[in-house]
Design an enzyme around this catalytic site. Structure first.
Site, short mmCIF file in Angstrom:
data_model
loop_
_atom_site.label_atom_id
_atom_site.label_comp_id
_atom_site.label_asym_id
_atom_site.label_seq_id
_atom_site.Cartn_x
_atom_site.Cartn_y
_atom_site.Cartn_z
N GLY A 19 39.00 43.52 38.55
CA GLY A 19 38.11 42.78 37.75
C GLY A 19 36.99 42.04 38.45
N CYS A 20 36.21 41.54 37.64
CA CYS A 20 34.86 41.00 38.45
C CYS A 20 35.18 39.56 38.97
CB CYS A 20 33.71 40.86 37.48
SG CYS A 20 34.14 40.22 35.82
N TYR A 21 35.78 38.60 38.22
CA TYR A 21 36.41 37.59 38.69
C TYR A 21 37.28 37.70 39.92
CZ TYR A 21 35.02 34.34 34.93
OH TYR A 21 34.30 33.64 33.93
#
Lengths: 352, 352, 352, 352
Positions: free
Chosen positions: D155-157
């Protein structure tokens, strides 16, 4: 492949300078051998543009410290302020007569020294060079550019009006006394100088026209439209500032000549640009968004029918820092160096 | 002071609805007695617009649950979608014949039922009411509005073109066959419906025209300009979307008639609006920014000289949610209720 | 009602100055009698802030041209740069000993002259006044403010951290050695000075922290938190810049003391602010958006449960130019003048 | 060079899909052979993303119309919604057992099926594949990825928190029970689905936290941090939405373990990433901006000293659509295909 060409960027601490560096870092035929910046001389590029932190680049130097003859530069991009440019280019040619220069300022765009003096308020400092300079709008002047030594890279507003209009003017397809160009630009077109009117808080969430009735880009439009028409053309042109960084959109109102329909105007543009890698004419009735050309060297052009009989609305969009400045400059370099025209500038637009 | 008037807002979950509530909460002469919202019926206003969390407001109800006769409303703001509006207003007048209504939709703006059918693709559902409705652009139709029971609040784009142009058309000061209106609007003008094209990521950092050549607002412009001229007027009009929330700016290109200069056009506007509290004409040559009217009921108008001989560039700016919608609606309410026209809508613009 | 009080705004060409003028123009108890601006002395307010074009305001004058004794001002808002302020206020009190002053700079916020010298790098120029000054966070120091003559209006970041934390610290409900305040501010908090880093093109479409580990607002936080705790408190605080104009949001991580749950922390805040007109505590678990307080004097506070046992996340939002500066300053004026506290600052938030 | 590998992009009408296409169009080793999009099946890519108008691309097709065995795809990027993904990947492997898949959804990131069921509310539909899947954070799991057939792109976060923290956790350099991650993301991270909360007018000029205390990305953080620590780690994590398109910035508060200073933490990160092409550690005390990695596959990390003794503030920035999604996915492809890791993803950041 032969060794890489050595290029320099004068004025690397401004936005067109950094945009050149962004693309040149990935251009397979060049080596960035010189970067100048007056107030930041002695600094690293990463100090003025932190995005370059991971890359190796020459230290920024002052113009006066450069020995042009010894530098061995094959091509120089000149992204300096108006007027300074004339002196610097004169000095470069004096020291390195075979250097090639792509100038991104407005200094050599006007072939007519009288027009220059009128719009800029002083005599041109290098009128002999002004005669040699070739106006670098590739799709219109490609043949001349290939042979040029000094190329005057066109303005961003003007490119976005000339690309859609010149083919129509050349084809004698539109009335010349009733052209309205309503142009809107992102803020990077205004440069990096610290001015109150350009602060985020002044610009964000707002919109306005400026230079209404008397913007300097008009001189450039007059020259190119009149050249294409073979007689004097004067258009209405109003620039506006958009609360965004990149992109110019021109909404152009024209009247077809001798019954030319909007569909016929579209057809003329479609044919004119059929083989061009960087100008894309949309299907009739579709109009472009600036966001669809962001970060790319593309120009999108759309033509639609106005409900006023006989009139067409033409809309063009480009990224003012790429096709409107640094991408166009590299396209010019590719041409004069004899490289494939798309080398290093074929990035696809960044959206969203 | 007598007891407060009871007002209702139909369609309180949209942007013009919330904007009405924002101003009505501080209006000294009214009490908000009814708020409707179909999909949010049963919810509190704070659930659809959290900024109202600290204030007491009626629970949102569905339209069909309202007993118009028993509601005792003195005035109703109707901020409902197109077409629905016609049915609702018909029903209100049937049940409460003395109610006053300010309608913010486009449904009653066109006096000509044939024009309505042409632009909206179906017959009008309440043609008898369409005849009664008064077009609520206060500065132009103040006298008629005072006596009206149903007021059709003008569109935001149209207000921003009609305020600068109607005085000039009435004065026969400009050519009628060569008017170009290049209009740009903030995103709130597109409403609150969840559409892909209106997502932040689609809109931010970009700009585009839309509805080129065939936008519905044209019908309204035709009507008002033709009324003012006493003959048919058809203008070029192109709307664009700005990456910002509030504000409309119209850049208008006109040609003076019988030698009228830009300075004379400016003089006409200056006189026409000299005593108006909500239209401000800037000194000649200055042009407005949308940010300088943000959140206020003000319209700023500027006039400048084009370099094309005989032409002027006129620029107008207003906040599409205030003077272009809810502020204008309250101005209309103040008129029909006999209150001072500026009551509750004299907020100074919010900048930055 | 008696005649209006005469007020002055020193530093009217900055954002807190214009924001004061925006609200004072509609404040029923005051008359704007003096506006100063050094570099713009002699200009009209409309030349530095065109949104005031329709209103009558005094011409901007230089500070040195003001005769404080003769001016007859009842209250002065001082929105001048750091350090200058100390000299100016000293001079005002010397000439007009009964004047009341609300100072929006940081100059009189620190009661401890040693702390001042440490954080600002020089001795305070008016230490005797520093002792008299009252810290103007109304909801915490209301009683002292009513009797004050010189009020030090709190900082925007600090207001947005102190309002949610001081009641919890006073109630001994949270651990004092484990407080993290992650704060984010809109760009207007950085003022109107023309700096490269604040240009639209530098700020838009990006986000960053700054002053990491050593921001001056920390001194103010230390003072107020330590006062509330009765012992030294040092917190982690990181400011960030948001690509937007108005609004501060603080995300605060705390650990309940002696088993205090997040729900209990919420309850403490709810009670503390139950009767406050300008602090609104949301239902447990809801957290605020800056957009919902934009343009208003409101602070919204939310409390949620962290998944780390014993920890709570508290989020506060306010408009840095209103409750974080000029709105708070007028709230302070209302208090010292004996007027209802909400007079002239009860505008509802502008969203969208 | 051998013939190009054939790749497919499932879910090409979303933002991670278009971002893959943007980079794959210029990747020298691949040919885009398949594009799927359910609701847009039958359309051209230019109809859903006009920036691709000038390029030739396969027509969008529906998933169910694809014959996986016959497609001859060497590698498939799966950018489909949660849950759907599990079924599709199961079907692909059944039909084409030797295909390689890089999955951009969250479906295969959690190795523990119980954790999956807890956070997603239902049993995993392909638990046998979940065991095979390798978590594709290249800089941490490079060796395993090279041998994988199914790669779960992070995921990006989580990428923006794991890259700065995992080296410190592995080195046992920070306390594990006192980690606060305050994360802020641009809007493209929320995808392209039309939701009211994501409209421009709702997002622009505002800021807020969401999912406070219970965001799904936490499961992924727990897994990776606990793996690195060899014991359970639970952190405080709060996501926020920024009014901009691209970029994530994590502000991380940590306490050095056994006297480890911020300078020592910086040194650990500097060494860990010394040879990585896509993670750049800034000099001590400097902290990154999202704008300096925009459009690039770079992660910038900065470490600064907190004034609270023993604590450090670590800030990381990446472009959520590139290193946080599609760039990382191509990096994973390059690894499993045995190509140089930087192929096709070495674009320099686009700023301004």
């Amino acid at each position: 492949m032969a060794s890489k060409a050595k290029v320099g960027v004068l004025g690397a601490s401004g936005y067109t300078g950094s945009e050149l560096v962004r693309m040149l870092l990935r251009h397979p035929r060049v080596e960035i051998a010189l970067l100048t910046a007056e107030r930041s001389a002695g600094k690293q590029m990463r100090e003025v543009f932190p995005q370059f932190s991971p890359y190796e680049l020459p230290t920024l130097v002052a113009l006066e410290s450069v020995d042009w003859a010894a530098s061995g530069l094959d091509l120089i991009f000149c992204a300096l302020p108006h007027a300074t440019t004339q002196k610097v280019i004169k000095a470069i040619f004096a020291a390195a007569p075979s250097a090639k220069i792509v100038d991104l300022s407005a200094d050599f765009r006007l072939a007519d020294t009288a027009a220059y003096a009128k719009w800029y308020g002083h005599e041109h400092l290098a009128p002999e060079l002004q005669q040699q300079a070739v106006y670098g709008l590739v799709e219109i002047h490609r043949r001349d550019i290939k042979k040029a030594q000094l190329i005057a890279n066109p303005g961003c507003y003007t490119s976005c009006a000339e690309l859609p209009l010149i083919p129509l003017i050349k084809a004698k397809a539109i009335e010349l006394d009733d052209i309205v160009i309503d142009a809107k630009s992102g803020m990077t077109g205004a440069g990096r100088a610290a001015k109150e009117a350009m602060l985020f808080s002044e610009v964000s969430e707002g919109f306005n026209a400026y230079g209404v009735g008397h913007h300097r880009h008009m001189a450039e439009l007059d020259q190119e439209f009149s050249r294409a028409a073979g007689k004097e053309v004067v258009v209405s042109f109003t620039p506006h500032l958009l609360p965004m960084n990149r992109g110019i959109l021109s909404t152009i109102y024209v009247r077809g000549r001798r019954g030319k329909t909007p569909e016929e105007l579209h057809e003329i543009l479609l044919k004119f640009y059929a083989k061009e890698p960087f100008v894309h004419v949309l299907p009739f009735g579709e109009t472009p968004h600036t966001r669809h050309v962001r970060g790319s060297n593309m120009t999108f052009i759309g033509v639609a029918k106005d409900r006023v009989p006989g009139k067409a609305i033409i809309i063009a969009a480009l990224d003012n820092l790429v096709k409107g400045a640094s991408g166009q400059a590299i396209q010019n370099m590719n041409l004069v160096m004899g490289w494939p025209e798309t080398t290093g500038i074929d990035q696809v637009a960044l959206f969203p």
